[in-house]
Scaffold this motif. Structure first.
Motif, PDB file in Angstrom:
ATOM      1  N   UNK A  42       0.821  -1.208   0.000  1.00  0.00           N
ATOM      2  CA  UNK A  42       0.000   0.000   0.000  1.00  0.00           C
ATOM      3  C   UNK A  42       0.857   1.262   0.000  1.00  0.00           C
ATOM      4  N   UNK A  43       1.912   1.272   0.780  1.00  0.00           N
ATOM      5  CA  UNK A  43       2.733   2.475   0.916  1.00  0.00           C
ATOM      6  C   UNK A  43       3.807   2.597  -0.158  1.00  0.00           C
ATOM      7  N   UNK A  44       4.134   1.496  -0.821  1.00  0.00           N
ATOM      8  CA  UNK A  44       5.216   1.516  -1.809  1.00  0.00           C
ATOM      9  C   UNK A  44       4.904   2.432  -2.983  1.00  0.00           C
ATOM     10  N   UNK A  45       3.681   2.407  -3.453  1.00  0.00           N
ATOM     11  CA  UNK A  45       3.319   3.158  -4.654  1.00  0.00           C
ATOM     12  C   UNK A  45       2.878   4.590  -4.369  1.00  0.00           C
ATOM     13  N   UNK A  46       2.822   4.971  -3.118  1.00  0.00           N
ATOM     14  CA  UNK A  46       2.333   6.302  -2.778  1.00  0.00           C
ATOM     15  C   UNK A  46       3.485   7.300  -2.791  1.00  0.00           C
ATOM     16  N   UNK A  47       3.375   8.371  -3.598  1.00  0.00           N
ATOM     17  CA  UNK A  47       4.479   9.342  -3.682  1.00  0.00           C
ATOM     18  C   UNK A  47       4.599  10.230  -2.441  1.00  0.00           C
ATOM     19  N   UNK A  48       3.578  10.272  -1.602  1.00  0.00           N
ATOM     20  CA  UNK A  48       3.620  11.132  -0.417  1.00  0.00           C
ATOM     21  C   UNK A  48       4.381  10.516   0.748  1.00  0.00           C
ATOM     22  N   UNK A  49       4.615   9.221   0.697  1.00  0.00           N
ATOM     23  CA  UNK A  49       5.326   8.543   1.778  1.00  0.00           C
ATOM     24  C   UNK A  49       6.820   8.563   1.454  1.00  0.00           C
ATOM     25  N   UNK A  93      -7.343   1.994   8.481  1.00  0.00           N
ATOM     26  CA  UNK A  93      -6.291   2.722   9.193  1.00  0.00           C
ATOM     27  C   UNK A  93      -5.245   3.243   8.207  1.00  0.00           C
ATOM     28  N   UNK A  94      -4.829   2.393   7.272  1.00  0.00           N
ATOM     29  CA  UNK A  94      -3.841   2.826   6.280  1.00  0.00           C
ATOM     30  C   UNK A  94      -4.418   3.894   5.352  1.00  0.00           C
ATOM     31  N   UNK A  95      -5.666   3.736   4.945  1.00  0.00           N
ATOM     32  CA  UNK A  95      -6.304   4.727   4.078  1.00  0.00           C
ATOM     33  C   UNK A  95      -6.418   6.073   4.782  1.00  0.00           C
ATOM     34  N   UNK A  96      -6.795   6.044   6.042  1.00  0.00           N
ATOM     35  CA  UNK A  96      -6.906   7.282   6.817  1.00  0.00           C
ATOM     36  C   UNK A  96      -5.542   7.935   6.998  1.00  0.00           C
ATOM     37  N   UNK A  97      -4.518   7.136   7.234  1.00  0.00           N
ATOM     38  CA  UNK A  97      -3.164   7.674   7.370  1.00  0.00           C
ATOM     39  C   UNK A  97      -2.744   8.393   6.095  1.00  0.00           C
ATOM     40  N   UNK A  98      -2.983   7.766   4.950  1.00  0.00           N
ATOM     41  CA  UNK A  98      -2.589   8.384   3.686  1.00  0.00           C
ATOM     42  C   UNK A  98      -3.384   9.660   3.414  1.00  0.00           C
ATOM     43  N   UNK A  99      -4.663   9.662   3.765  1.00  0.00           N
ATOM     44  CA  UNK A  99      -5.476  10.867   3.582  1.00  0.00           C
ATOM     45  C   UNK A  99      -4.989  11.991   4.496  1.00  0.00           C
ATOM     46  N   UNK A 100      -4.675  11.659   5.745  1.00  0.00           N
ATOM     47  CA  UNK A 100      -4.146  12.671   6.666  1.00  0.00           C
ATOM     48  C   UNK A 100      -2.786  13.184   6.213  1.00  0.00           C
TER      49      UNK A 100
END
Length: 132
Positions: A42-49, A93-100
């Motif tokens: 989930x976090x690998x493809x997200x550019x914000x992490x 929880x992961x979706x909310x973290x990414x949105x925050x």
């Protein structure tokens, strides 16, 4: 409805349509390895992490989820109330973290723009005063 206690049995007898052609979906807790794998994907493809901190963030997410599962048992023992923690909660929880993360990034950028705009206004104001 909780499968424990008399309430489910009473409702099923009173309303047989509740159980006709009904599937009960039992959810078992995910092992730690599965939690880590899902968070990594989930976090690998997200550019914000930030990739430098991704492993630490994944470890923390797994720790939080497992801690909530542990406290659920303690909650049930102390207060005699059930609280269910499912894999769906972990995904939420992961979706909310990414949105925050996105919201906080936008907020910080807007505050930086506001601050730099204030300096820009001050510099323009000073240059006008110097010309006068």
């Amino acid at each position: 409805m909780s499968p424990e206690g008399d309430l489910l049995r009473t409702r099923c007898r009173s309303y047989p349509g509740l159980v006709n052609s009904t599937t009960i979906d039992w959810m078992f807790p995910w092992p730690e390895q599965a939690l880590v794998a899902v968070a990594n994907v989930t976090l690998r493809d997200n550019p914000n992490v930030p990739q430098d901190y991704r492993e630490v963030i994944v470890e923390h997410m797994v720790f939080v989820h497992k801690t909530v599962c542990d406290y659920t048992v303690e909650f049930q023992l102390k207060l005699r109330r059930r609280n269910y923690v499912t894999p769906k909660h972990y995904l939420d929880f992961m979706t909310t973290y990414l949105a925050l993360l996105v919201d906080t990034k936008h907020y910080i950028n807007s505050q930086c723009d506001r601050l730099s705009g204030g300096f820009l206004f001050e510099n323009i104001f000073l240059s006008i005063i110097i010309r006068l």
